[in-house]
Design a protein around this motif. Structure first.
Motif, PDB file in Angstrom:
ATOM      1  N   HIS A   1       0.850  -1.194   0.000  1.00  0.00           N
ATOM      2  CA  HIS A   1       0.000   0.000   0.000  1.00  0.00           C
ATOM      3  C   HIS A   1       0.884   1.241   0.000  1.00  0.00           C
ATOM      4  CE1 HIS A   1      -3.731  -1.949   2.129  1.00  0.00           C
ATOM      5  NE2 HIS A   1      -3.153  -2.786   1.310  1.00  0.00           N
ATOM      6  N   THR A   2       0.325   2.359  -0.425  1.00  0.00           N
ATOM      7  CA  THR A   2       1.076   3.616  -0.381  1.00  0.00           C
ATOM      8  C   THR A   2       1.446   3.967   1.059  1.00  0.00           C
ATOM      9  OG1 THR A   2      -0.641   4.226  -1.944  1.00  0.00           O
ATOM     10  CG2 THR A   2       1.101   5.829  -1.576  1.00  0.00           C
ATOM     11  N   SER A   3       0.602   3.562   1.992  1.00  0.00           N
ATOM     12  CA  SER A   3       0.872   3.873   3.401  1.00  0.00           C
ATOM     13  C   SER A   3       2.080   3.124   3.947  1.00  0.00           C
ATOM     14  CB  SER A   3      -0.346   3.484   4.238  1.00  0.00           C
ATOM     15  OG  SER A   3      -0.498   2.067   4.227  1.00  0.00           O
ATOM     16  N   GLY A   4       2.584   2.138   3.200  1.00  0.00           N
ATOM     17  CA  GLY A   4       3.710   1.348   3.681  1.00  0.00           C
ATOM     18  C   GLY A   4       3.264  -0.009   4.219  1.00  0.00           C
ATOM     19  N   HIS A   5       1.966  -0.143   4.453  1.00  0.00           N
ATOM     20  CA  HIS A   5       1.435  -1.419   4.933  1.00  0.00           C
ATOM     21  C   HIS A   5       1.475  -2.431   3.791  1.00  0.00           C
ATOM     22  CE1 HIS A   5      -1.244  -4.328   6.754  1.00  0.00           C
ATOM     23  NE2 HIS A   5      -2.094  -4.201   5.751  1.00  0.00           N
ATOM     24  N   ASN A   6       1.938  -3.648   4.082  1.00  0.00           N
ATOM     25  CA  ASN A   6       1.969  -4.676   3.041  1.00  0.00           C
ATOM     26  C   ASN A   6       1.278  -5.946   3.531  1.00  0.00           C
ATOM     27  OD1 ASN A   6       2.461  -6.356   0.905  1.00  0.00           O
ATOM     28  ND2 ASN A   6       4.640  -5.830   0.736  1.00  0.00           N
ATOM     29  N   PRO A   7       0.126  -6.281   2.944  1.00  0.00           N
ATOM     30  CA  PRO A   7      -0.617  -7.460   3.414  1.00  0.00           C
ATOM     31  C   PRO A   7       0.153  -8.772   3.218  1.00  0.00           C
ATOM     32  CG  PRO A   7      -1.952  -6.134   1.900  1.00  0.00           C
ATOM     33  CD  PRO A   7      -0.567  -5.583   1.870  1.00  0.00           C
ATOM     34  N   ARG A   8       1.027  -8.846   2.236  1.00  0.00           N
ATOM     35  CA  ARG A   8       1.881 -10.035   2.088  1.00  0.00           C
ATOM     36  C   ARG A   8       3.324  -9.579   2.142  1.00  0.00           C
ATOM     37  NH1 ARG A   8      -2.574 -12.025  -1.144  1.00  0.00           N
ATOM     38  NH2 ARG A   8      -1.825 -11.178  -3.116  1.00  0.00           N
ATOM     39  N   GLU A   9       3.803  -9.486   3.376  1.00  0.00           N
ATOM     40  CA  GLU A   9       5.082  -8.868   3.620  1.00  0.00           C
ATOM     41  C   GLU A   9       6.267  -9.760   3.300  1.00  0.00           C
ATOM     42  OE1 GLU A   9       4.769  -7.420   7.598  1.00  0.00           O
ATOM     43  OE2 GLU A   9       6.048  -5.715   7.094  1.00  0.00           O
ATOM     44  N   ILE A  10       6.132 -11.060   3.523  1.00  0.00           N
ATOM     45  CA  ILE A  10       7.292 -11.927   3.388  1.00  0.00           C
ATOM     46  C   ILE A  10       7.075 -12.965   2.298  1.00  0.00           C
ATOM     47  CG2 ILE A  10       8.201 -11.597   5.717  1.00  0.00           C
ATOM     48  CD1 ILE A  10       6.758 -14.114   6.567  1.00  0.00           C
ATOM     49  N   GLN A  11       8.179 -13.535   1.829  1.00  0.00           N
ATOM     50  CA  GLN A  11       8.124 -14.392   0.656  1.00  0.00           C
ATOM     51  C   GLN A  11       7.271 -15.633   0.867  1.00  0.00           C
ATOM     52  OE1 GLN A  11       9.153 -13.041  -2.019  1.00  0.00           O
ATOM     53  NE2 GLN A  11       8.464 -14.732  -3.283  1.00  0.00           N
ATOM     54  N   SER A  12       7.246 -16.177   2.086  1.00  0.00           N
ATOM     55  CA  SER A  12       6.453 -17.390   2.287  1.00  0.00           C
ATOM     56  C   SER A  12       4.968 -17.090   2.052  1.00  0.00           C
ATOM     57  CB  SER A  12       6.676 -17.955   3.687  1.00  0.00           C
ATOM     58  OG  SER A  12       6.386 -16.985   4.651  1.00  0.00           O
ATOM     59  N   GLN A  13       4.535 -15.884   2.396  1.00  0.00           N
ATOM     60  CA  GLN A  13       3.135 -15.520   2.147  1.00  0.00           C
ATOM     61  C   GLN A  13       2.877 -15.399   0.651  1.00  0.00           C
ATOM     62  OE1 GLN A  13       3.308 -11.842   4.307  1.00  0.00           O
ATOM     63  NE2 GLN A  13       2.326 -12.707   6.124  1.00  0.00           N
ATOM     64  N   ARG A  14       3.893 -14.904  -0.052  1.00  0.00           N
ATOM     65  CA  ARG A  14       3.709 -14.701  -1.491  1.00  0.00           C
ATOM     66  C   ARG A  14       3.758 -16.028  -2.241  1.00  0.00           C
ATOM     67  NH1 ARG A  14       6.608  -9.789   0.133  1.00  0.00           N
ATOM     68  NH2 ARG A  14       8.682 -10.582  -0.369  1.00  0.00           N
ATOM     69  N   TRP A  15       4.606 -16.919  -1.781  1.00  0.00           N
ATOM     70  CA  TRP A  15       4.650 -18.246  -2.400  1.00  0.00           C
ATOM     71  C   TRP A  15       3.334 -18.991  -2.150  1.00  0.00           C
ATOM     72  CZ3 TRP A  15       6.443 -20.967  -6.087  1.00  0.00           C
ATOM     73  CH2 TRP A  15       6.273 -22.359  -6.079  1.00  0.00           C
ATOM     74  N   ARG A  16       2.842 -18.864  -0.934  1.00  0.00           N
ATOM     75  CA  ARG A  16       1.562 -19.481  -0.590  1.00  0.00           C
ATOM     76  C   ARG A  16       0.458 -18.925  -1.492  1.00  0.00           C
ATOM     77  NH1 ARG A  16      -0.101 -18.375   5.394  1.00  0.00           N
ATOM     78  NH2 ARG A  16      -0.133 -16.259   4.583  1.00  0.00           N
TER      79      ARG A  16
END
Ligand code: SF4
Ligand code: SF4
Ligand code: SF4
Ligand code: SF4
Ligand code: FES
Lengths: 279, 342, 267
Positions: free
Chosen positions: B278-293
């Motif tokens: 997000h522009t606010s800096g918040h990232n719902p999928r912050e780390i790679q394991s979340q993105r791989w999932r």
């Protein structure tokens, strides 16, 4: 144009610009092509993709209610590339608009109920549309309460409207600013939104709560509402996931099996409980 | 239509290619170059590869190219003008010699670009596309079409499916009206078939897992330690998504000079760290394991649930392209056996 | 190999480190990275000629950093990458144990990273011979030929960023290609956008590239992208006399000024 194209925006002219708060602006937009304007129908809760040609597209809700025909409004804070480009525009300049997209607040189902609006910071705009929409049909709803908080007095948006709501006997407006954000003249509350909601303790019976704000505010407001006895299906919020296309193709807003741009942005707390917390 | 079977020999096959090319079609065919086989537009018939196992990239480029013009804009004293793309200029394309997994992928793409909102740009390319498929007579350890309801001789998505027979000729299954039009226009190149059996030449690809079991486990496996363990190696590039025939994540970008320019759609990947930021800096999928999932869930849980297809045709490209040996088949087999609390 | 496994086991057992990063047998005959926390699993570790990935790339990964003290199997390129990362304050030197691997594949005993510095100082550094041979050929071309070569290669790039993701020194949270205020270079993967980005990436790695070749190996389209940064590694050495990854002190060629720096390249 021979064949339509879902990526081509409507051209809008900026009719007026209101400075709401530091770096926060409202554009009143009208369709350059009148016919397009007449065929444009939307409902409270929906959003659009706004763009500057060459500056990119960005997602915001439609902040004016459908009950006020003839124009659309959007409110944004200057933060990223697109909002920077938008900020440089002046009255008479052109903005692109695609939409409306997404689902709606089921305001017809809310008829005969009390409405409790809770908003924080720059999240009043997504709610302003539905607030005005229900105020414009005031007789259909029972009590309307609005709790709105910002970091400082200066950061409160829609100052004129807040005044109008304040003065109306049929609306209960509670404004608050974070501790330290008050001025000597400030007559509203001081404290974070969840704390103020707790203090005001609106009754849960026959009431719908609509909560919009930064993730952290939402996170702390839900438990307060639950404590007050609100059922999960009577708590509504809008998700602000990153979006690009707005119509379920680019994949950016996908959370679990939901696409925030198609299935949202409006969700009830009971729906949120059934999806991964990736928002 | 009821499929017809014909025979075409190797020399006639080259002639068919040249004839389709001469008819004004842009030919998308695999060529061996830069030490790999990949699709190119309009190679010479002699350059086309017929003995590769898999191309590096997929056929999605024909309908969802890495960069797509969405429209152009021009600014003047009077304001801004938008210029829609000229749909009449969209070329006719023939995908030549695509394996069944690739041909099958089009139906998934059709569904994504048409659920609810119809993407006219995609559709305009798709309508002018013909697919000449080629059954597989060899496969490698990365192929797993049979685990996702396909097989080395599946006809799904092809207008004509060719199968190389032991005697050097090809069995041509003419499957659609469009395929029939091509065969009819080149009737002299085909001969009658004589009950040739393609099954005996097809590659043997063992079924490796039960995809419905994977889907079932995923529904209860969101918080499983599996994701952390199996994705520590992943470096979060876009290779797997870009070579995948079904991945369609995209970004929208503007390019302009002095108020004139274009809006573009370009490939993106849910595996990139900035994808959901997000522009606010918040990232719902912050780390790679979340993105791989997200990648695996999207293909094997969310898409089956929402779009009624599995987001994978088992082509194995992502496993081959991954610089760090994140092997999708290995992971799916492990997911099938995953112990999940219900 | 037994020494390596034994050492890794001891480090985990004694809780000197919480994680060992090394190589294991992957799928289809490949070697790949492995992350071991259980001393009983150190038997998975291998080291042979297939172990080419520059494992130092993981030292900056969020989930890996989380483990705190880490031992890492470190052939020369990994040793050098660690030194660069320490000098650029990306990893804390007290958090890293290098399980050094000598040129002959044997385990080297590195009680500290200072010893790694001493070891690296004794080894002749440069680009791998096979890559240098290609570079020599490219350097013998005319400028036009070379431009044509690179245009042809870079045109194919689809900006999957595998090259960037594979490189331990490409750790920026927002790469120039993603900075959009202003948009320095075009993000889309068209020939110009590709050329712009790769030139910038090359410049940003000048004097920081340790010639591991991993960016090129990572490229799914077989673009020999490592040749760009390797060429710059040589240029930086000839101009400033320093090679990346030889010291934990910050003296990257392009970000350090010395009064005796050559200035003849300034136009
Ligand atoms: S996920 Fe991998 S194996 Fe499946 S279709 Fe995509 S590239 Fe092929
Ligand atoms: S799985 Fe492999 S190809 Fe995909 S993002 Fe991870 S490292 Fe890149
Ligand atoms: S060769 Fe490539 S991956 Fe290795 S250090 Fe140099 S730029 Fe990075
Ligand atoms: S890995 Fe190859 S294709 Fe991907 S961005 Fe780098 S050079 Fe381009
Ligand atoms: S914004 Fe593109 S899928 Fe929702």
């Amino acid at each position: 144009m021979s064949l339509s194209n879902i990526y081509v925006p409507y051209l809008m002219e900026i009719e007026s610009i209101t400075e709401e708060a530091p770096e926060v602006r409202t554009f009143r937009l009208k369709f350059k092509n009148q016919e397009e304007g007449e065929n444009f129908n939307f409902k409270a809760g929906q959003f659009a993709e706004y763009s500057v040609m060459g500056g990119g597209e960005s997602t915001f809700c439609i902040a004016s209610p459908p009950t006020r025909a003839g124009y659309l409004e959007c409110t944004f804070r200057r933060t990223g590339r697109v909002t920077n480009a938008l900020s440089k525009l002046e009255v008479g300049d052109t903005v692109g608009l695609r939409g409306p997209y997404g689902n709606i607040f089921p305001i017809e189902e809310w008829e005969g109920k009390n409405l409790l609006y809770i908003a924080g910071g720059i999240a009043l705009p997504p709610m302003r549309c539905v607030i005005w929409n229900t105020i414009d049909k005031r007789e259909k709803y029972k009590d309307i309460t609005i709790v709105y908080g910002a970091r400082t007095v200066n950061d409160l948006v829609y100052k004129n409207e807040l005044k109008e709501w304040e003065e109306r006997p049929d609306i209960n407006l509670i404004t608050t600013v974070d501790p330290g954000g008050e001025t000597p003249e400030w007559k509203g509350e001081v404290g974070f939104v969840p704390t103020i909601v707790d203090k005001v303790a609106p009754k849960a019976e026959n009431t719908i709560a609509i909560v919009c704000g930064p993730p952290i505010m939402i996170k702390f407001t839900f438990p307060v509402l639950k404590k007050l006895g609100f059922a999960d299906e009577n708590i509504f919020t809008t998700l602000e996931n990153r979006m690009k296309c707005g119509f379920g193709k680019c994949g950016r807003c996908n959370v679990g099996k939901y696409y925030v741009c198609k299935d949202g942005p409006v969700f009830t707390l009971s729906q949120l409980n059934n999806m991964p917390a990736e928002y | 239509m009821t499929p017809e079977k014909k025979i075409i020999d190797r020399v006639a096959l080259d002639k068919l290619y040249e004839s389709l090319k001469a008819a004004g079609n842009k030919m998308f065919a695999p060529v061996f170059r830069n030490e790999q086989t990949d699709f190119e537009y309009n190679p010479n018939a002699s350059e086309i590869s017929y003995n590769h196992i898999q191309t590096t990239q997929s056929v999605k480029n024909t309908v969802f190219p890495k960069i797509e013009n969405l429209f152009r804009f021009e600014s003047s004293q009077k304001g801004v003008d938008l210029l829609n793309i000229d749909f009449t200029k969209v070329p006719r394309v023939v995908v030549w010699n695509a394996h069944p997994c690739d041909a099958a992928a089009f139906s998934a793409l059709d569904s994504v670009f048409n659920w609810d909102f119809k993407d006219e740009i995609y559709n305009s390319r798709r309508e002018k596309l013909a697919v000449i498929g080629m059954s597989c007579i060899k496969a490698d350890e990365n192929c797993f079409c049979t685990s996702v309801d396909l097989n080395p001789g599946s006809v799904k998505g092809s207008d004509i499916l060719l199968t190389p027979l032991a005697n050097g000729t090809y069995l041509a299954e003419i499957l659609t009206e469009q395929g029939k039009a091509i065969a009819d226009a080149n009737a002299s190149l085909f001969t009658a078939s004589n009950g040739e059996n393609k099954e005996e030449v097809l590659a043997k690809v063992e079924k490796q897992f039960d995809h419905s079991k994977v889907t079932e486990n995923l529904a209860n496996g969101f918080e499983n330690p599996f994701w952390h363990e199996f994705s520590l190696r992943c470096i979060g590039c876009g290779a797997c998504a870009y070579v995948c025939p079904i991945c369609t994540c995209f970004d929208i970008q503007d390019e302009s000079k002095a108020g004139n320019g274009r809006r573009l759609r370009c490939w993106d990947s849910c595996g990139f760290g900035l994808f959901t930021l997000h522009t606010s800096g918040h990232n719902p999928r912050e780390i790679q394991s979340q993105r791989w999932r997200q990648r695996v869930m999207h293909k094997f849980s969310y898409q089956p649930d929402r779009n009624e297809f599995i987001g994978c045709v088992g082509c194995g490209r992502c496993s081959r392209a991954c610089p760090v040996d994140m092997n999708i088949l290995e992971q799916l087999v492990a997911l099938e056996k995953l112990e999940v609390a219900k | 190999m037994d020494n390596l496994r034994q050492k890794a086991k001891e480090l985990l057992e004694s809780k000197t480190v919480n994680l060992v990063i090394g190589y294991e047998n992957g799928t289809n005959g490949k070697a790949r990275a492995v992350f071991i926390t259980d001393p009983e699993k150190t038997g998975k570790l291998i080291y042979d000629e297939r172990c080419k990935q520059n494992l130092a790339v993981y030292l900056n990964k969020h989930e890996v950093k989380h483990y705190g003290k880490i031992a890492i199997v470190a052939p020369l390129m990994v040793m050098r990458s660690i030194l660069v990362l320490v000098s650029e304050c990306q990893v804390k030197k007290e958090n890293i144990v290098a399980l050094g691997i000598g040129e002959d594949g044997s385990l080297l005993d590195f009680p500290s990273l200072e010893v790694v510095e001493k070891y690296v100082a004794k080894i002749p550094l440069g680009n791998p011979q096979s890559d240098q041979e290609i570079l020599d050929k490219l350097n013998a071309m005319t400028m036009e030929q070379r431009r044509a070569f690179w245009q042809n290669e870079l045109e194919r790039c689809f900006k999957c960023y595998a090259c960037r993701a594979a490189c331990p020194m490409c750790y920026c949270l927002r790469c120039t290609v993603e900075c959009n205020q202003p948009q320095w270079i075009s993000a889309p993967a068209h020939p110009l956008g590709n050329l712009e980005w790769h030139m910038l990436r090359t410049m940003h790695l000048t004097g920081r590239c340790v010639s591991c070749g991993d960016c090129g190996r990572a490229c799914p389209l077989n673009i020999p992208i490592h040749l760009l940064t390797m060429q710059q590694a040589e240029e930086a050495f000839h101009m400033f006399g320093v090679r990346a990854g030889t010291s934990m002190k910050a003296e990257s060629a392009l970000s350090t000024y010395k009064p005796d720096d050559k200035e003849n390249f300034i136009l």
